[in-house]
Scaffold this motif. Structure first.
Motif, short mmCIF file in Angstrom:
data_model
loop_
_atom_site.label_atom_id
_atom_site.label_comp_id
_atom_site.label_asym_id
_atom_site.label_seq_id
_atom_site.Cartn_x
_atom_site.Cartn_y
_atom_site.Cartn_z
N LYS A 159 29.74 34.28 43.68
CA LYS A 159 30.40 34.83 44.85
C LYS A 159 29.97 34.10 46.11
N GLU B 158 29.52 41.67 52.05
CA GLU B 158 30.46 42.79 52.19
C GLU B 158 30.30 43.81 51.06
N GLU B 159 30.08 43.31 49.85
CA GLU B 159 29.91 44.21 48.71
C GLU B 159 28.63 45.04 48.87
N ASP C 9 29.75 35.62 52.07
CA ASP C 9 30.49 36.68 52.77
C ASP C 9 30.88 37.81 51.82
N ALA C 10 31.35 37.43 50.62
CA ALA C 10 31.76 38.45 49.65
C ALA C 10 30.57 39.28 49.19
N SER C 11 29.44 38.61 48.94
CA SER C 11 28.23 39.32 48.51
C SER C 11 27.75 40.28 49.59
#
Length: 426
Positions: free
Chosen positions: A332, A339-340, A335-337
């Motif tokens: 990932k 946000e999660e 940014d995705a990590s």
């Protein structure tokens, strides 16, 4: 001052760290932070002191303090009055251990609160003593308080108690304090709002404190530090003292900062792996295949195991090393990590106020690796400069008239050892 602070940062080898300056509200310290380009947080204890002092300087409050102070001073200088006062505490108040009246200290606002609080606690014994014929008290020397005055003192003590509690709690050194500033600040502003039934004196006290507090913590940079710290404290992550729009902005800012921190650390790891003479954690395929060729046959019992490993690498290495170097599932983005993690963090159960946020992050660092690293950067910031002020007291105990020949370096070492004599275990 800015040059001195930069020299201290260099002396402690902190030039590659994020350094935050925590000082009082003095104009020269604010300017030094701007010149040295330090993120700056104003000491919350000093801020509370300024607000409380403003309230205590109100004419009506000052007169009340003066009367209580004169009565307290009378008992301190009269041995006979002190003896009768202790006897009246046993008879009137049924106290087995007599207490003394407290006289306030000009440099500490909370000592005035404590003086009034102790006076109220012992007022029955005070009244009985002052009216005793054995003393023959001259009313020109001692001004007794009327019932209206006593009621006003009681209301002032009650009004100032939240400010005193905040000062005491914020002065701790064993737990994070910067994350407390925003919620406590908001709560104090709310408690200092006018309510129905307030006496004119109490209304003036509240307005004085609220007016002074509203002048503080108005810069966007300071708000960002305080709100981000509170968001990263699991006790206050809901940020109920902010509007919905402000909460979304703070959440987005923390998520973006966590992603930026992860990207920075990934670059650091990549640069370290690609440095001359260094390889990644697995090494190249050729290095992995040839690792056993450099092992002597006299390596002992582990040699057969290594040869077996070499044979396995020879048989299956080309296929599986290619798979491990280029994983089928792409990792990932930062940014995705982030946000999660932020979404999961916000949905996690509420944490009681009695829990230590550092313990919570230690237990959940595996679940929130990005946010836990960011929390370390914020929660290590002290909310006050009280601990630094205490160092001056320590230095005063070290340097005495009989130790005036101590060299500056030795004083520095003694103070450092005293403050770090007991290092808590992680």
């Amino acid at each position: 001052m800015a040059r001195l602070l930069l020299d201290v940062v260099a002396e402690w080898q902190l030039t590659d760290k994020s350094v935050v300056l925590v000082t009082d509200n003095a104009a020269n310290m604010i300017s030094a932070a701007e010149i040295g380009k330090f993120p700056h947080v104003k000491c919350f204890a000093h801020t509370l002191n300024l607000a409380a002092q403003r309230a205590l300087k109100l004419p009506a409050v000052s007169r009340l303090l003066g009367r209580v102070r004169r009565i307290s001073a009378y008992f301190h200088r009269s041995t006979k009055a002190k003896h009768l006062f202790e006897e009246n505490q046993r008879v009137v108040l049924k106290l087995t251990s007599p207490l003394k009246l407290i006289t306030d200290v000009a440099t500490r606002w909370n000592s005035a609160h404590d003086m009034m609080e102790r006076f109220l606690q012992l007022q029955a014994a005070v009244h009985a003593t002052l009216l005793s014929p054995a003393l023959n008290v001259d009313e020109s020397d001692i001004v007794t308080l009327s019932r209206a005055d006593l009621a006003n003192v009681e209301e002032v003590v009650k009004t100032l108690k939240p400010v005193k509690d905040a000062t005491v709690f914020m002065s701790e050194e064993s737990s994070p304090t910067v994350s407390l500033i925003a919620p406590v600040y908001a709560q104090l502003l709310q408690s200092m709002s006018d309510t129905i039934g307030d006496q004119p004196l109490i209304r003036d006290v509240k307005n004085a404190i609220k007016t002074d507090l509203l002048k503080r913590y108005n810069s966007e940079a300071e708000k960002k530090i305080l709100h981000s710290s509170s968001a990263l404290d699991p006790r206050f992550k809901g940020l109920p003292f902010l509007t919905e729009e402000e909460r979304l902005d703070v959440s987005a800012g923390v998520t973006s900062e966590a992603a930026s921190l992860e990207e920075y650390e990934r670059r650091q790891r990549t640069e370290a792996d690609e440095a001359p003479g260094r390889t990644g954690s697995l090494g190249t395929k050729e290095e992995l295949l040839s690792v056993d060729d450099n092992v002597s046959d006299s390596a002992g019992p582990s040699a057969p195991k290594r040869r077996a490993s070499s044979l396995l690498l020879s048989l299956l290495g080309p296929a599986f090393i290619n798979d491990t170097s280029e994983p089928a599932v792409q990792s990932k983005t930062a940014d995705a990590s982030a946000e999660e993690e932020m979404d999961l963090y916000c949905r996690s159960p509420a944490v009681p106020l009695s829990e230590d946020p550092l313990d919570w992050w230690h237990r959940h660092k595996g679940t929130f690796p990005l946010l836990s690293r960011l929390a370390k950067r914020y929660l290590c910031i002290p909310g006050t400069s009280v601990s630094a002020e205490r160092v001056f007291s320590t230095a005063g105990d070290v340097i005495t008239a009989k130790r005036s020949a101590l060299k500056p370096d030795h004083v520095d070492q003694l103070v450092f050892l005293h403050k770090n004599l007991e290092i808590p275990k992680c």
